[in-house]
Write an enzyme that holds these catalytic residues in place. Structure first.
Site, PDB file in Angstrom:
ATOM      1  NE  ARG A   1      16.237  49.104 -25.298  1.00 33.10           N
ATOM      2  CZ  ARG A   1      17.358  48.404 -25.239  1.00 33.10           C
ATOM      3  NH1 ARG A   1      18.524  49.042 -25.249  1.00 33.10           N
ATOM      4  NH2 ARG A   1      17.334  47.111 -25.175  1.00 33.10           N
TER       5      ARG A   1
ATOM      6  NE  ARG B   1      18.192  50.767 -20.961  1.00 30.08           N
ATOM      7  CZ  ARG B   1      18.709  49.736 -21.597  1.00 30.08           C
ATOM      8  NH1 ARG B   1      19.995  49.691 -21.852  1.00 30.08           N
ATOM      9  NH2 ARG B   1      17.946  48.736 -21.959  1.00 30.08           N
TER      10      ARG B   1
ATOM     11  NE  ARG C   1      16.643  43.400 -23.207  1.00 32.07           N
ATOM     12  CZ  ARG C   1      16.569  44.617 -22.663  1.00 32.07           C
ATOM     13  NH1 ARG C   1      15.411  45.065 -22.171  1.00 32.07           N
ATOM     14  NH2 ARG C   1      17.638  45.374 -22.615  1.00 32.07           N
TER      15      ARG C   1
ATOM     16  NE  ARG D   1      21.933  40.313 -28.060  1.00 33.87           N
ATOM     17  CZ  ARG D   1      21.963  41.615 -27.767  1.00 33.87           C
ATOM     18  NH1 ARG D   1      22.669  42.448 -28.477  1.00 33.87           N
ATOM     19  NH2 ARG D   1      21.284  42.072 -26.755  1.00 33.87           N
TER      20      ARG D   1
ATOM     21  CE  LYS E   1      25.259  44.553 -24.709  1.00 30.71           C
ATOM     22  NZ  LYS E   1      24.453  44.329 -23.490  1.00 30.71           N
TER      23      LYS E   1
HETATM   24  P1  AP5 Z   1      23.539  50.425 -20.933  1.00 28.07           P
HETATM   25  O1  AP5 Z   1      24.856  50.988 -21.282  1.00 28.07           O
HETATM   26  O2  AP5 Z   1      22.359  50.941 -21.668  1.00 28.07           O
HETATM   27  O3  AP5 Z   1      23.593  48.828 -21.006  1.00 28.07           O
HETATM   28  P2  AP5 Z   1      23.694  47.853 -22.252  1.00 28.07           P
HETATM   29  O4  AP5 Z   1      24.655  46.777 -21.897  1.00 28.07           O
HETATM   30  O5  AP5 Z   1      23.935  48.605 -23.510  1.00 28.07           O
HETATM   31  O6  AP5 Z   1      22.227  47.276 -22.185  1.00 28.07           O
HETATM   32  P3  AP5 Z   1      21.126  47.035 -23.271  1.00 28.07           P
HETATM   33  O7  AP5 Z   1      19.871  46.787 -22.501  1.00 28.07           O
HETATM   34  O8  AP5 Z   1      21.092  48.100 -24.306  1.00 28.07           O
HETATM   35  O9  AP5 Z   1      21.626  45.712 -23.875  1.00 28.07           O
HETATM   36  P4  AP5 Z   1      20.810  44.664 -24.585  1.00 28.07           P
HETATM   37  O10 AP5 Z   1      21.887  43.752 -24.975  1.00 28.07           O
HETATM   38  O11 AP5 Z   1      19.693  44.073 -23.830  1.00 28.07           O
HETATM   39  O12 AP5 Z   1      20.060  45.539 -25.710  1.00 28.07           O
HETATM   40  P5  AP5 Z   1      20.297  45.707 -27.265  1.00 28.07           P
HETATM   41  O13 AP5 Z   1      19.838  47.049 -27.631  1.00 28.07           O
HETATM   42  O14 AP5 Z   1      21.655  45.277 -27.638  1.00 28.07           O
HETATM   43  O15 AP5 Z   1      23.322  50.588 -19.362  1.00 28.07           O
HETATM   44  C1  AP5 Z   1      22.089  50.244 -18.752  1.00 28.07           C
HETATM   45  C2  AP5 Z   1      21.737  51.266 -17.649  1.00 28.07           C
HETATM   46  O16 AP5 Z   1      22.653  51.142 -16.554  1.00 28.07           O
HETATM   47  C3  AP5 Z   1      21.832  52.724 -18.114  1.00 28.07           C
HETATM   48  O17 AP5 Z   1      20.798  53.434 -17.508  1.00 28.07           O
HETATM   49  C4  AP5 Z   1      23.198  53.207 -17.613  1.00 28.07           C
HETATM   50  O18 AP5 Z   1      23.195  54.577 -17.341  1.00 28.07           O
HETATM   51  C5  AP5 Z   1      23.395  52.361 -16.352  1.00 28.07           C
HETATM   52  N1  AP5 Z   1      24.782  51.944 -16.152  1.00 28.07           N
HETATM   53  C6  AP5 Z   1      25.672  51.553 -17.106  1.00 28.07           C
HETATM   54  N2  AP5 Z   1      26.856  51.218 -16.545  1.00 28.07           N
HETATM   55  C7  AP5 Z   1      26.686  51.381 -15.210  1.00 28.07           C
HETATM   56  C8  AP5 Z   1      27.565  51.190 -14.082  1.00 28.07           C
HETATM   57  N3  AP5 Z   1      28.846  50.755 -14.243  1.00 28.07           N
HETATM   58  N4  AP5 Z   1      27.061  51.436 -12.854  1.00 28.07           N
HETATM   59  C9  AP5 Z   1      25.779  51.863 -12.690  1.00 28.07           C
HETATM   60  N5  AP5 Z   1      24.916  52.085 -13.713  1.00 28.07           N
HETATM   61  C10 AP5 Z   1      25.370  51.832 -14.957  1.00 28.07           C
HETATM   62  O19 AP5 Z   1      19.289  44.612 -27.836  1.00 28.07           O
HETATM   63  C11 AP5 Z   1      17.895  44.762 -27.722  1.00 28.07           C
HETATM   64  C12 AP5 Z   1      17.200  43.658 -28.490  1.00 28.07           C
HETATM   65  O20 AP5 Z   1      17.548  43.750 -29.893  1.00 28.07           O
HETATM   66  C13 AP5 Z   1      17.591  42.232 -28.100  1.00 28.07           C
HETATM   67  O21 AP5 Z   1      16.826  41.761 -27.005  1.00 28.07           O
HETATM   68  C14 AP5 Z   1      17.307  41.482 -29.398  1.00 28.07           C
HETATM   69  O22 AP5 Z   1      15.918  41.225 -29.555  1.00 28.07           O
HETATM   70  C15 AP5 Z   1      17.734  42.472 -30.460  1.00 28.07           C
HETATM   71  N6  AP5 Z   1      19.145  42.319 -30.877  1.00 28.07           N
HETATM   72  C16 AP5 Z   1      20.141  43.246 -30.751  1.00 28.07           C
HETATM   73  N7  AP5 Z   1      21.300  42.778 -31.238  1.00 28.07           N
HETATM   74  C17 AP5 Z   1      21.042  41.518 -31.668  1.00 28.07           C
HETATM   75  C18 AP5 Z   1      21.858  40.497 -32.255  1.00 28.07           C
HETATM   76  N8  AP5 Z   1      23.177  40.690 -32.485  1.00 28.07           N
HETATM   77  N9  AP5 Z   1      21.255  39.317 -32.575  1.00 28.07           N
HETATM   78  C19 AP5 Z   1      19.944  39.107 -32.354  1.00 28.07           C
HETATM   79  N10 AP5 Z   1      19.125  40.032 -31.793  1.00 28.07           N
HETATM   80  C20 AP5 Z   1      19.667  41.226 -31.450  1.00 28.07           C
END
Ligand code: AP5
Ligand code: ZN
Length: 217
Positions: A161, A127, A172, A88, A13
């Site tokens: 992270r 990552r 997660r 979410r 994402k």
């Molecule tokens: P990356 O692009 O970083 O993946 P992502 O989907 O953004 O993953 P996140 O881990 O950031 O998502 P998340 O939903 O767990 O975290 P968030 O910060 O939203 O890609 C991952 C890796 O793979 C990278 O190294 C990249 O280079 C590689 N990659 C990407 N695409 C690839 C491909 N096609 N092929 C190969 N490699 C690839 O949330 C964190 C925390 O915040 C949550 O756990 C929660 O506690 C809180 N939070 C955030 N939003 C909310 C909400 N709306 N409500 C409640 N809590 C929330």
């Protein structure tokens, strides 16, 4: 345009939102990034969110909705946004609809990045991010062209992270399946759902997304 990116941790994402930002001038709104900034700043929301995030659970709807609402009020969101990691939960989806309705908008497309769970753990665990410009990297899948130097800005400091451990990633994923995956059906019923096979390479996923944003490209 208001694009919603749905998908489990590691689906890409953030990676894809940044591409869309550069290519189409949309603004990436990541609630994860906004929450991490609140944690780093030690604000009341950050203090409340920290332990929940480190456990891999969802932060309360009240906090997340307030943070998103504040960010959406900034003028740079007027040309369109990519919501990365929001909504979410059902309550967040309803709050988003209400917020958009205030300015006569609605969700243009909700794009589900489909991946298999096992691969996600590997992606997330390897990552890291450029501390200066935020460009995302991966030990195996996307190392910098020159080791230790950011491709984008030349920076030499990188961060990992706190919630990217194998145990937290499992929590997660569980939260995603229990609370967020039901939104896929919600947006399908509304006729705005698109799905992409996000197991493909980053560039291929980016092209598929581009065709959704600008049909015929
Ligand atoms: P990356 O692009 O970083 O993946 P992502 O989907 O953004 O993953 P996140 O881990 O950031 O998502 P998340 O939903 O767990 O975290 P968030 O910060 O939203 O890609 C991952 C890796 O793979 C990278 O190294 C990249 O280079 C590689 N990659 C990407 N695409 C690839 C491909 N096609 N092929 C190969 N490699 C690839 O949330 C964190 C925390 O915040 C949550 O756990 C929660 O506690 C809180 N939070 C955030 N939003 C909310 C909400 N709306 N409500 C409640 N809590 C929330
Ligand atoms: Zn950089």
């Amino acid at each position: 345009a208001v694009l919603v990116l749905l998908g489990p941790p590691g689906a890409g994402k953030g990676t894809q939102a940044r591409r869309l930002e550069e290519r189409f001038g949309l603004v990436q709104l990541s609630t994860g990034d906004l929450l991490r900034a609140a944690v780093a700043a030690g604000s009341p929301a950050g203090l409340a969110a920290r332990a929940v995030m480190e456990a891999g659970q969802l932060v309360s709807d009240d906090i997340v909705i307030a943070i998103l609402r504040d960010r959406m009020a900034a003028p740079d969101t007027r040309n369109g946004v990519i919501l990365d990691g929001f909504p979410r939960t059902d309550a967040q989806a309803a709050a988003l609809d209400a917020l958009l309705a205030e300015t006569g908008q609605q969700v243009t497309a909700a794009i589900s990045l489909e991946v298999d769970d096992a691969a996600m753990v590997a992606r997330v665990a390897g990552r890291f991010t450029c501390a200066a410009c935020g460009e995302g990297y991966h030990d195996d899948f996307k190392p910098p062209a020159v080791a230790g130097r950011c491709d984008r800005c030349g920076g030499a400091a990188f961060t990992r992270r706190a919630d990217d451990t194998a145990e937290t990633v499992a929590a997660r994923l569980e939260a995603y399946h229990a609370q967020t995956a039901p939104l896929i059906a919600h947006y399908r019923r509304r006729g705005v759902l698109e799905t992409i096979d996000a197991m493909q390479p980053i560039d291929v996923v980016a092209e598929s997304l581009g065709r959704i944003v600008v049909p015929g490209t």
